[in-house]
Design an enzyme around this catalytic site. Sequence first.
Site, PDB file in Angstrom:
ATOM      1  CG  HIS A  27      -1.638  -1.092   1.628  1.00 24.14           C
ATOM      2  ND1 HIS A  27      -2.987  -1.128   1.404  1.00 24.14           N
ATOM      3  CD2 HIS A  27      -1.326  -2.278   2.207  1.00 24.14           C
ATOM      4  CE1 HIS A  27      -3.477  -2.299   1.818  1.00 24.14           C
ATOM      5  NE2 HIS A  27      -2.488  -3.005   2.310  1.00 24.14           N
ATOM      6  CD  GLU A  92      -0.766   1.581   4.448  1.00 22.46           C
ATOM      7  OE1 GLU A  92      -0.351   2.420   3.628  1.00 22.46           O
ATOM      8  OE2 GLU A  92      -1.957   1.205   4.507  1.00 22.46           O
ATOM      9  CG  ASP A 144      -3.215   1.640  -2.024  1.00 23.89           C
ATOM     10  OD1 ASP A 144      -4.342   1.250  -2.384  1.00 23.89           O
ATOM     11  OD2 ASP A 144      -2.716   1.318  -0.936  1.00 23.89           O
TER      12      ASP A 144
HETATM   13 ZN   LIG Z   1      -4.054   0.510   0.517  1.00 23.07          ZN
END
Ligand SMILES: [Zn+2]
Length: 249
Positions: A27, A92, A144
Site C-alpha cells: 500500500h 504501508e 495504491d
Molecule cells: Zn491501501
Amino acid sequence: MKLIETYKSPNFNDRRNKTSVKYIILHYTAMINYLDSINYMCSTDNKVSSHFLINKKGETYNLVNVSKRAWHAGESFWKGLTDINSASIGIEIDNSGHHINFENFTHLQIKSLIELINQLVKKYKISSHNILGHSDVAPFRKIDPGEKFPWIELNAKQLSYLPEINVKNNGNKKKNIKSNFFSPKLREKVLFFLKKIGYDTREIKTTSNKFNKLVESYQRHYRQTIITGEIDYQTYQLIEQHYKDMLTF
Ligand SMILES: [Zn+2]
C-alpha cells in the site's frame, strides 16, 4: 534488518480459521507525513492498521505482530478469497499518493522493502505471484501503490512476478495501444484470464465500466507506462502470458 517497535496499533484480531499467511499486500499511506500515518493506524477510532510501515528514509516500523490479522485490505477479493486480511501481511509505504503529490518512492524505501519482503518470503514461503498491490485485490476501490511503484525492482530480486512478452511484437506503439481492437469474444477471453489470475470478476460483463476498471488495475501493476483501461494488443499479450505462467507456477 532493524525493525522499529516504538509504535503499536491496537487495530488487529486473530487470523480467522487459522488461515496461514499466503500473500503480501503493498500500500501507500496517502498522507504527507509518515508519523501522521502511524498515529492514524494506532488510533482505535480508525479501525485500520498494517503490519509494517516504511518511511522515506527506509526506516521500518512494526505496528502489528505478523501472527495477527491487521486491518489493511478492507473489502477485497483474490482467487475466490474475500478475507484477504486473514491470509496476508500488509505493508504501508510512506507516499502521499495520487490525490496529493504522488512523489517517487525513495531508493531507501525500496531497499528496505526488498529486505523486509525477502525475510517474510523465506519465513512464510510466499510465492512471488502472491506479492500484490492493494489495487489488485480491491480494483474497484483502490489504486495504491500505483503506477510509480517499482515492481520491476522487486521482480529483479525474484520478489514479484511480471509477465515477459516478446518485445519484437511490440515495436509499433500505435498498434499496441490501439483500443477497441478486440472483438467481444476476445474480450471474454481476457475476462477469463483475469479471473484465473485472481482478479474479482464476479458479475463483470465485458461491456461494463467495471471491466475497464479491471483492465486499468491490471495495467497499473503490470504495464505501468500506459494506463488506459482499454484492452490493446500489448495488454492482451501480457494478460495471456500471465495466465499461461499461472498454470505452471
Ligand atoms: Zn491501501
